[in-house]
Design a protein around this motif. Structure first.
Motif, PDB file in Angstrom:
ATOM      1  N   ASP A  31     -11.658 -15.259 -31.628  1.00  0.00           N
ATOM      2  CA  ASP A  31     -13.040 -14.823 -31.418  1.00  0.00           C
ATOM      3  C   ASP A  31     -13.839 -14.890 -32.715  1.00  0.00           C
ATOM      4  N   LEU A  32     -13.213 -14.499 -33.824  1.00  0.00           N
ATOM      5  CA  LEU A  32     -13.902 -14.532 -35.111  1.00  0.00           C
ATOM      6  C   LEU A  32     -14.170 -15.972 -35.538  1.00  0.00           C
ATOM      7  N   ILE A  33     -13.212 -16.847 -35.328  1.00  0.00           N
ATOM      8  CA  ILE A  33     -13.400 -18.256 -35.665  1.00  0.00           C
ATOM      9  C   ILE A  33     -14.528 -18.855 -34.829  1.00  0.00           C
ATOM     10  N   ASP A  34     -14.609 -18.441 -33.550  1.00  0.00           N
ATOM     11  CA  ASP A  34     -15.715 -18.899 -32.703  1.00  0.00           C
ATOM     12  C   ASP A  34     -17.055 -18.435 -33.264  1.00  0.00           C
ATOM     13  N   ARG A  35     -17.077 -17.238 -33.839  1.00  0.00           N
ATOM     14  CA  ARG A  35     -18.307 -16.717 -34.431  1.00  0.00           C
ATOM     15  C   ARG A  35     -18.719 -17.567 -35.640  1.00  0.00           C
ATOM     16  N   PHE A  36     -17.744 -17.959 -36.450  1.00  0.00           N
ATOM     17  CA  PHE A  36     -18.030 -18.851 -37.571  1.00  0.00           C
ATOM     18  C   PHE A  36     -18.508 -20.207 -37.068  1.00  0.00           C
ATOM     19  N   ASP A  37     -17.883 -20.706 -36.012  1.00  0.00           N
ATOM     20  CA  ASP A  37     -18.302 -21.992 -35.437  1.00  0.00           C
ATOM     21  C   ASP A  37     -19.769 -21.944 -35.001  1.00  0.00           C
ATOM     22  N   ALA A  38     -20.150 -20.836 -34.374  1.00  0.00           N
ATOM     23  CA  ALA A  38     -21.527 -20.701 -33.894  1.00  0.00           C
ATOM     24  C   ALA A  38     -22.514 -20.692 -35.054  1.00  0.00           C
ATOM     25  N   ALA A  39     -22.150 -20.019 -36.149  1.00  0.00           N
ATOM     26  CA  ALA A  39     -23.020 -20.012 -37.329  1.00  0.00           C
ATOM     27  C   ALA A  39     -23.068 -21.395 -37.961  1.00  0.00           C
ATOM     28  N   ALA A  40     -21.917 -22.060 -38.029  1.00  0.00           N
ATOM     29  CA  ALA A  40     -21.856 -23.393 -38.636  1.00  0.00           C
ATOM     30  C   ALA A  40     -22.697 -24.396 -37.854  1.00  0.00           C
TER      31      ALA A  40
END
Length: 211
Positions: A31-40
């Motif tokens: 879930d946290l990696i998905d959050r980084f993906d969304a910001a990226a």
């Protein structure tokens, strides 16, 4: 015409360009990696949380998952002058294309110190479109308190090629000067996002064979 030999970028970078190693055992945090993906996907992310919250480790986990190449710059209080800060940034960016003669000329220019922001912008104009996706990570941004740097930084970051996503790691909340590049809530990763959920804790203990 004599051609300049390409520079081995590994020889020009100090430890400030080397992130800490990931721990040997890391809990998967999808879930946290998905959050980084969304910001990226919006090209800019700001990770703001107190010391010990896991900003660096979480960013490294995302980099490992997304397989981007990275320009990592660890900042300290001695980088709080425009000439030093932007020279450091320019050196990191030059390491992406060390064979680029135009970028090299700008970086080596004797007038760099007199107008560092303009020289970094000129350097970016010389950069060829990267063949791979990159992440530019500025760690410990809270140590940069010089308003001249913070006011100029968005103009520089906006000129990065589209292959770059930028993450700024800080112990402080988002500075007003950066609100022109970090505009959406999804671009902000805070202490609550970095904190382990109960399900993540259960899954991690289960993976170790523990209740």
């Amino acid at each position: 015409m004599v051609q300049e030999a390409p520079i081995d970028s590994s020889l020009m970078l100090s430890e400030k360009f080397t992130p800490a190693a990931l721990p040997e055992v890391c809990a998967p945090r999808r879930d946290l990696i998905d959050r980084f993906d969304a910001a990226a996907a919006l090209r800019f992310g700001y990770v703001g949380a107190p010391a010990g919250s896991g900003k660096t480790v979480s960013t490294l986990l995302w980099l490992k998952a997304c397989k981007r190449k990275v320009v990592w710059i660890g900042l300290d209080r001695y980088d709080n002058a425009p000439t030093v800060f932007f020279k450091l940034l320019a050196t990191g960016l030059f390491s992406v294309q060390p064979e680029n003669a135009g970028m090299r000329r700008v970086l080596a220019s004797p007038s760099f110190s007199s107008s560092p922001v303009e020289h970094v912008i000129m350097m970016l104009a010389e950069m060829q479109p990267p063949a791979e996706r990159y992440a530019l990570v500025l760690d410990d941004v809270h140590l940069v308190t010089n308003r001249e740097i913070m006011k100029a930084l968005p103009a520089v970051l906006k000129r990065l090629p589209g292959a770059f996503s930028v993450f700024l790691l800080s112990r402080n909340q988002l500075p007003d000067e950066l609100r022109s590049v970090v505009r959406e809530p999804v671009q902000l990763v805070g202490a609550d996002d970095l904190r382990f959920t109960e399900d993540e804790i259960r899954r991690y203990f289960k993976s170790l064979g523990l209740a």
